[in-house]
Enzyme design. Structure first.
Site, PDB file in Angstrom:
ATOM      1  CG  HIS A 122       2.708 -41.833   8.681  1.00 56.41           C
ATOM      2  ND1 HIS A 122       3.740 -41.552   7.814  1.00 56.41           N
ATOM      3  CD2 HIS A 122       3.317 -42.226   9.835  1.00 56.41           C
ATOM      4  CE1 HIS A 122       4.894 -41.776   8.409  1.00 56.41           C
ATOM      5  NE2 HIS A 122       4.666 -42.171   9.644  1.00 56.41           N
ATOM      6  CG  HIS A 165      -5.909 -34.967  21.114  1.00 56.98           C
ATOM      7  ND1 HIS A 165      -6.279 -34.458  22.335  1.00 56.98           N
ATOM      8  CD2 HIS A 165      -6.039 -33.944  20.247  1.00 56.98           C
ATOM      9  CE1 HIS A 165      -6.626 -33.191  22.205  1.00 56.98           C
ATOM     10  NE2 HIS A 165      -6.488 -32.850  20.958  1.00 56.98           N
ATOM     11  CD  GLU A 221      -9.784 -33.115  19.154  1.00 61.66           C
ATOM     12  OE1 GLU A 221      -8.606 -32.771  19.000  1.00 61.66           O
ATOM     13  OE2 GLU A 221     -10.624 -32.392  19.716  1.00 61.66           O
ATOM     14  CD  GLU A 258       5.285 -45.826   9.404  1.00 61.28           C
ATOM     15  OE1 GLU A 258       5.258 -44.830  10.152  1.00 61.28           O
ATOM     16  OE2 GLU A 258       6.322 -46.219   8.850  1.00 61.28           O
TER      17      GLU A 258
HETATM   18  C1  LIG Z   1     -11.152 -30.857  22.925  1.00 65.48           C
HETATM   19  C2  LIG Z   1      -9.891 -30.309  22.310  1.00 65.48           C
HETATM   20  O1  LIG Z   1      -9.012 -31.382  22.083  1.00 65.48           O
HETATM   21  C3  LIG Z   1     -10.115 -29.641  20.994  1.00 65.48           C
HETATM   22  O2  LIG Z   1      -9.321 -29.791  20.086  1.00 65.48           O
HETATM   23  S1  LIG Z   1     -11.476 -28.601  20.831  1.00 65.48           S
HETATM   24  C4  LIG Z   1     -10.651 -27.204  20.074  1.00 65.48           C
HETATM   25  C5  LIG Z   1     -11.565 -26.483  19.135  1.00 65.48           C
HETATM   26  N1  LIG Z   1     -11.924 -27.343  18.023  1.00 65.48           N
HETATM   27  C6  LIG Z   1     -12.741 -26.911  17.063  1.00 65.48           C
HETATM   28  O3  LIG Z   1     -13.226 -25.796  17.064  1.00 65.48           O
HETATM   29  C7  LIG Z   1     -13.035 -27.939  15.965  1.00 65.48           C
HETATM   30  C8  LIG Z   1     -13.903 -27.376  14.875  1.00 65.48           C
HETATM   31  C9  LIG Z   1     -13.178 -26.355  14.001  1.00 65.48           C
HETATM   32  N2  LIG Z   1     -14.118 -25.798  13.068  1.00 65.48           N
HETATM   33  C10 LIG Z   1     -12.041 -27.025  13.256  1.00 65.48           C
HETATM   34  O4  LIG Z   1     -12.317 -27.630  12.209  1.00 65.48           O
HETATM   35  O5  LIG Z   1     -10.906 -26.987  13.768  1.00 65.48           O
HETATM   36  C11 LIG Z   1     -10.836 -25.261  18.622  1.00 65.48           C
HETATM   37  O6  LIG Z   1      -9.972 -25.375  17.757  1.00 65.48           O
HETATM   38  N3  LIG Z   1     -11.227 -24.106  19.171  1.00 65.48           N
HETATM   39  C12 LIG Z   1     -10.571 -22.855  18.739  1.00 65.48           C
HETATM   40  C13 LIG Z   1     -10.473 -21.923  19.928  1.00 65.48           C
HETATM   41  O7  LIG Z   1      -9.823 -20.891  19.738  1.00 65.48           O
HETATM   42  O8  LIG Z   1     -11.050 -22.257  20.975  1.00 65.48           O
HETATM   43 NI    NI Z   2      -7.760 -31.226  20.325  1.00 62.09          NI
END
Ligand SMILES: C[C@@H](O)C(=O)SC[C@H](NC(=O)CC[C@H](N)C(=O)O)C(=O)NCC(=O)O
Ligand code: NI
Length: 138
Positions: free
Chosen positions: A77, A8, A59, A125
């Site tokens: 993009h 993704h 995502e 795109e």
């Molecule tokens: C499900 C999987 O595809 C993910 O990307 S979840 C990973 C997780 N995402 C976030 O925390 C999103 C919110 C954050 N505040 C942001 O804006 O990126 C992530 O990046 N976790 C970090 C880790 O170290 O686990």
């Molecule tokens: Ni992710």
């Protein structure tokens, strides 16, 4: 070494319902799954044209309380293949989408492309499929 597979592309959005409505109702994608992380206060929504086992998806990440982001100049993009780029752009325009680059041959080439902006200003795109393979129908 086993080869990887692109799963993704993650983009941060300022209004998750607005983005889900755009990617499903306007772009014709499916909402594949949605999850909340209460501890870290964010919600994820995965959208795409088919199951994640079949191809890469987008995502959408919503950080609770954050309604907009600085996009800077680095992000380019996400590209989507379409069967009829002219009809697709007419349909997207009719659905209120912002076509920022009209369909036509890419500069210096022959592949027909167009650009549409999503609600947060991310560029998508559209690329005319060479054959009637999988992609956004018109
Ligand atoms: C499900 C999987 O595809 C993910 O990307 S979840 C990973 C997780 N995402 C976030 O925390 C999103 C919110 C954050 N505040 C942001 O804006 O990126 C992530 O990046 N976790 C970090 C880790 O170290 O686990
Ligand atoms: Ni992710």
């Amino acid at each position: 070494m086993s080869t990887g597979r692109i799963l993704h592309t993650m983009i941060r959005v300022g209004d998750l319902d607005r983005s889900i409505a755009f990617y499903t109702n306007v772009m014709g994608m499916q909402l594949l799954r949605k999850s909340e992380n209460e501890q870290y206060e964010y919600t994820l929504a995965f959208v795409g044209y088919g199951d994640e086992s079949q191809g890469a998806v987008i995502e959408l990440t919503y950080n609770w309380g954050t309604s907009e982001y600085e996009h800077g100049s680095a992000f380019g993009h996400i590209a989507i293949g379409v069967d009829d780029i002219y009809a697709t752009c007419d349909k997207l325009r009719g659905a209120g989408a912002n076509i920022t680059r009209e369909p036509g041959p890419v500069k210096g080439g022959t592949t027909e492309i167009a650009f549409v902006e999503d609600p947060d200003g991310y560029k998508i795109e559209l690329i005319q499929n060479k054959s009637a393979s999988a992609g956004l129908g018109n």
